[in-house]
Enzyme design. Structure first.
Site, PDB file in Angstrom:
ATOM      1  N   ASP A 182      43.146  40.913  43.627  1.00 34.74           N
ATOM      2  CA  ASP A 182      42.501  40.347  42.422  1.00 34.74           C
ATOM      3  C   ASP A 182      41.471  39.272  42.719  1.00 34.74           C
ATOM      4  O   ASP A 182      41.484  38.876  44.049  1.00 34.74           O
ATOM      5  CB  ASP A 182      43.787  39.855  41.424  1.00 34.74           C
ATOM      6  CG  ASP A 182      43.033  38.990  40.371  1.00 34.74           C
ATOM      7  OD1 ASP A 182      42.279  39.877  39.604  1.00 34.74           O
ATOM      8  OD2 ASP A 182      43.625  38.178  40.004  1.00 34.74           O
ATOM      9  N   ASP A 184      39.904  36.294  40.609  1.00 41.79           N
ATOM     10  CA  ASP A 184      40.055  35.044  39.830  1.00 41.79           C
ATOM     11  C   ASP A 184      41.433  34.676  40.262  1.00 41.79           C
ATOM     12  O   ASP A 184      42.351  35.427  39.603  1.00 41.79           O
ATOM     13  CB  ASP A 184      39.399  34.850  38.633  1.00 41.79           C
ATOM     14  CG  ASP A 184      37.961  35.199  38.444  1.00 41.79           C
ATOM     15  OD1 ASP A 184      37.324  34.877  39.445  1.00 41.79           O
ATOM     16  OD2 ASP A 184      37.517  35.669  37.351  1.00 41.79           O
TER      17      ASP A 184
END
Length: 368
Positions: A182, A184
């Protein structure tokens, strides 16, 4: 191609227009342009680019032989000649027969072969191929039906050769393992949507962690929901600028990200074109599945790392193991998991570096 015929049919008197028309409608002149276009677009994926160009070359060679020699011998038919006023030449009378156009076959074979590997290029290649087809009809070299037949044969040939080439070069044993990260809250500091590039900051462990995954033989794929596009917080241009900066920093550290995919959609967005239900917004597996197909990834040997439940749910959904990073929203999400709102991840990590160390240890017997 007879220049006088082209000039008469198109009312061309200027040498500049003559040069442009002849240049654009002659396949041999734009094949190199397609090679440059394909190479420029996919310079980071050399293997796939080489396969696409190999398939295009095979398709053109086979198409030439098929259209000009074999089909011509079988289905050539007499056609009337077109005498043009003021010109001592007759369109289509180089020989007295019509057969599926080898120009049409070749132009659409290139479009089909390269487009099979790089779908966005179809929007450029197919129209150019159709322009070549139209020019063959315009100069009277072939009946429209024969040009259409050549176009269909060519596209099917290009697509088919690419399918065969890809199938012969991709083996089950050659599939690779990957780590899906992922963005952020995992790779970079969570900051309530990155609305300007100055907000983009990596965690201290990020670059070394990606490099360690590279050295262990993992592909590194970044997958990120960017609903801020649909919500009107920022544009896709900013997303792409952030990703260019990320790749730059990673490259400067001697590491590599193999692919970045993002989802700009949200069903409650305010930007109409992005306010849709899609298959790519996590926890839906669209980005994972597309990356797996593009990079020939074995998901059973792969991992996903993120700071949200939507990341962790991708693990069991796609046959991977998952690690929850407690950076970003990780601590909040862990409380939800322990309250029974979601299944436990395979590992809970302090940060991306901790998660990567666990992955390397867990996959210790898997060296490829």
């Amino acid at each position: 191609m007879d220049v006088d015929i082209l000039r008469a049919l198109n009312g061309i008197t200027s040498p500049w227009w003559e040069w442009a028309m002849v240049g654009v409608t002659t396949p041999e002149n734009w094949y190199p342009v397609l090679v440059i276009l394909a190479a420029g677009m996919v310079w980071k994926d050399r293997r796939r680019a080489l396969l696409a160009l190999l398939a295009a070359g095979i398709a053109v060679g086979v198409g030439d032989a098929l259209a000009y020699y074999i089909i011509k011998a079988l289905v050539a038919r007499a056609r009337p000649c077109i005498e043009l006023e003021g010109i001592n030449a007759m369109a289509g009378c180089v020989n007295s027969f019509s057969f599926p156009s080898n120009h049409a076959v070749n132009s659409l074979a290139v479009a089909g072969a390269i487009g099979f590997y790089f779908r966005p290029l179809l929007w450029a290649l197919v129209p150019v191929g159709i322009l070549v087809c139209v020019s063959r009809v315009a100069v009277g070299a072939h009946y429209p039906s024969d040009v259409l037949a050549g176009a269909i044969i060519g596209f099917a040939l290009g697509w088919g050769v690419s399918y065969i080439v890809k199938g012969s070069t991709v083996k089950k044993s050659a599939k690779r393992k990957a780590v899906f990260l992922d963005r952020d809250g995992c790779v970079n500091v969570e900051d309530d949507h990155i609305r300007n590039i100055e907000q983009f900051r990596l965690y201290p462990e990020t670059l070394e962690s990606i490099k360690n995954l590279n050295e262990a033989g993992f592909l590194v794929v970044v997958i990120t929901n960017q609903s801020g596009v649909a919500r009107g917080f920022f544009t896709e241009d900013l997303v792409n600028d952030v990703h260019k900066l990320l790749v730059k920093w990673v490259d400067e550290a001697g590491a590599k990200i193999d692919l970045i995919q993002y989802c700009p959609h949200h069903p409650e967005g305010v930007v109409e074109q992005y306010a849709i239900e899609c298959d790519c917004r996590k926890p839906k597996p669209g980005m994972i599945l597309r990356a797996a197909e593009e990079l020939d990834i074995d998901l059973s040997r792969s991992y996903v790392v993120g700071d949200k439940i939507s990341d962790i749910e991708l693990g069991p959904a796609c046959g991977m193991k998952s690690a929850l990073a407690l950076t970003g929203f990780g601590q909040r999400e862990l409380e939800k998991i322990r309250a029974g709102e979601s299944a436990e991840p395979d590992f809970v990590a302090e940060h991306i570096g901790d998660a990567v160390r666990w992955i390397l240890k867990d996959s210790g017997g898997d060296k490829k």
